[in-house]
Design a protein around this motif. Sequence first.
Motif, PDB file in Angstrom:
ATOM      1  N   UNK A  95     -14.303   3.610  60.982  1.00 23.77           N
ATOM      2  CA  UNK A  95     -15.243   2.491  60.915  1.00 23.77           C
ATOM      3  C   UNK A  95     -16.532   2.913  61.610  1.00 23.77           C
ATOM      4  N   UNK A  96     -17.618   2.924  60.850  1.00 19.38           N
ATOM      5  CA  UNK A  96     -18.917   3.376  61.356  1.00 19.38           C
ATOM      6  C   UNK A  96     -19.951   2.306  61.049  1.00 19.38           C
ATOM      7  N   UNK A  97     -20.532   1.740  62.094  1.00 15.67           N
ATOM      8  CA  UNK A  97     -21.345   0.528  61.971  1.00 15.67           C
ATOM      9  C   UNK A  97     -22.824   0.832  62.175  1.00 15.67           C
ATOM     10  N   UNK A  98     -23.704   0.366  61.271  1.00 15.62           N
ATOM     11  CA  UNK A  98     -25.144   0.489  61.518  1.00 15.62           C
ATOM     12  C   UNK A  98     -25.520  -0.213  62.819  1.00 15.62           C
ATOM     13  N   UNK A  99     -26.510   0.335  63.507  1.00 22.15           N
ATOM     14  CA  UNK A  99     -26.907  -0.243  64.784  1.00 22.15           C
ATOM     15  C   UNK A  99     -27.952  -1.340  64.632  1.00 22.15           C
ATOM     16  N   UNK A 100     -28.759  -1.284  63.573  1.00 27.44           N
ATOM     17  CA  UNK A 100     -29.781  -2.304  63.341  1.00 27.44           C
ATOM     18  C   UNK A 100     -29.834  -2.655  61.860  1.00 27.44           C
TER      19      UNK A 100
ATOM     20  N   UNK B 155     -22.611  -8.089  56.312  1.00 23.94           N
ATOM     21  CA  UNK B 155     -21.625  -7.594  57.287  1.00 23.94           C
ATOM     22  C   UNK B 155     -20.223  -7.562  56.695  1.00 23.94           C
ATOM     23  N   UNK B 156     -19.517  -6.450  56.931  1.00 26.92           N
ATOM     24  CA  UNK B 156     -18.150  -6.308  56.451  1.00 26.92           C
ATOM     25  C   UNK B 156     -17.128  -6.800  57.469  1.00 26.92           C
ATOM     26  N   UNK B 157     -17.554  -6.891  58.727  1.00 24.37           N
ATOM     27  CA  UNK B 157     -16.651  -7.299  59.797  1.00 24.37           C
ATOM     28  C   UNK B 157     -17.333  -8.337  60.682  1.00 24.37           C
ATOM     29  N   UNK B 158     -16.557  -9.254  61.196  1.00 28.71           N
ATOM     30  CA  UNK B 158     -17.058 -10.167  62.224  1.00 28.71           C
ATOM     31  C   UNK B 158     -17.034  -9.434  63.571  1.00 28.71           C
ATOM     32  N   UNK B 159     -17.798  -9.915  64.548  1.00 26.31           N
ATOM     33  CA  UNK B 159     -17.737  -9.292  65.886  1.00 26.31           C
ATOM     34  C   UNK B 159     -16.319  -9.270  66.447  1.00 26.31           C
ATOM     35  N   UNK B 160     -15.559 -10.302  66.176  1.00 26.75           N
ATOM     36  CA  UNK B 160     -14.179 -10.347  66.666  1.00 26.75           C
ATOM     37  C   UNK B 160     -13.330  -9.265  66.015  1.00 26.75           C
ATOM     38  N   UNK B 161     -13.533  -9.047  64.718  1.00 23.23           N
ATOM     39  CA  UNK B 161     -12.785  -7.997  64.025  1.00 23.23           C
ATOM     40  C   UNK B 161     -13.145  -6.618  64.566  1.00 23.23           C
ATOM     41  N   UNK B 162     -14.428  -6.400  64.849  1.00 24.19           N
ATOM     42  CA  UNK B 162     -14.847  -5.111  65.387  1.00 24.19           C
ATOM     43  C   UNK B 162     -14.248  -4.863  66.769  1.00 24.19           C
TER      44      UNK B 162
ATOM     45  N   UNK C 282     -16.036   1.781  68.185  1.00 25.98           N
ATOM     46  CA  UNK C 282     -16.265   2.105  66.779  1.00 25.98           C
ATOM     47  C   UNK C 282     -17.314   3.201  66.688  1.00 25.98           C
ATOM     48  N   UNK C 283     -17.387   3.809  65.522  1.00 25.71           N
ATOM     49  CA  UNK C 283     -18.354   4.878  65.321  1.00 25.71           C
ATOM     50  C   UNK C 283     -19.735   4.353  65.017  1.00 25.71           C
TER      51      UNK C 283
END
Length: 263
Positions: A189-194, A207-214, A226-227
Amino acid sequence: MNFELGNKSVVVTGGGSNIGRTIVLAFAQEGANITIGDIDEGQACKVAELARARGAGSVQVVKTDTTQLDQVKVLMDQASARHGGIDVLVNNVGWDQLMFFTQTTPDFWDKVIRINYLSVINCTSAALEKMIPAKGGSIVSISSDASRQGEAREAVYGGTKAAVNSFMKSIAKENGRYGIRCNCVCPGVTIPETEDEVGSTSMWAKPLFTPEQLEKVAAALPLKKVGRPRDIANAVLFLSSSAVAGHITGQILSVSGGYSMIG
């Protein structure tokens, strides 16, 4: 560490968003000459401007649908014509939507297969036409740890990435005699920062994930985080460099916080 990538001709597909964007900017800081192939021309042009500001030698954008071989050939021709050949190809284009296999349709299967696997075949074929006569080059394909571990809601996507792994190993065996190295980088799982890091056509546009899921994902990983795109870009730079990774080929490198640990 000196990667010796200055003035090298680098092609990055899907270089407008997320991981691809950060890969482009990483090569720019090394002084490489970069060709961005992306279907989202506007977003890619924004990245090109950033790359120039960060020290890239020459940067061009070629609007490209990598599922179409004729467009891919134009991309490689323009990269070679402007930058004197192709030293590095980064097969970065990818796409998915998270859902259980029983929720998917044949149209979905076709799209995932074409973007994630056929694109790699197209780009690799066209790049090899330039690299083989030059007796050298590096191809790095962005795969996924879903290819190594299996992951719910990524059945077709994970299957295409497993195909990429096998394909790249075969290409490495066939073309090592020409000095061409082929490797894969497998993100987790690799998340954009902005929000600026993604274009409107990106799978991350929503968004593919909620903050809670992340938080749950991070908690399940050995490194507890996460990456980020820069994690993947650093691995790509390493594998692209003949100066520091010149004896590495046919390898599948996980950059996933320890999600999969393959002996």
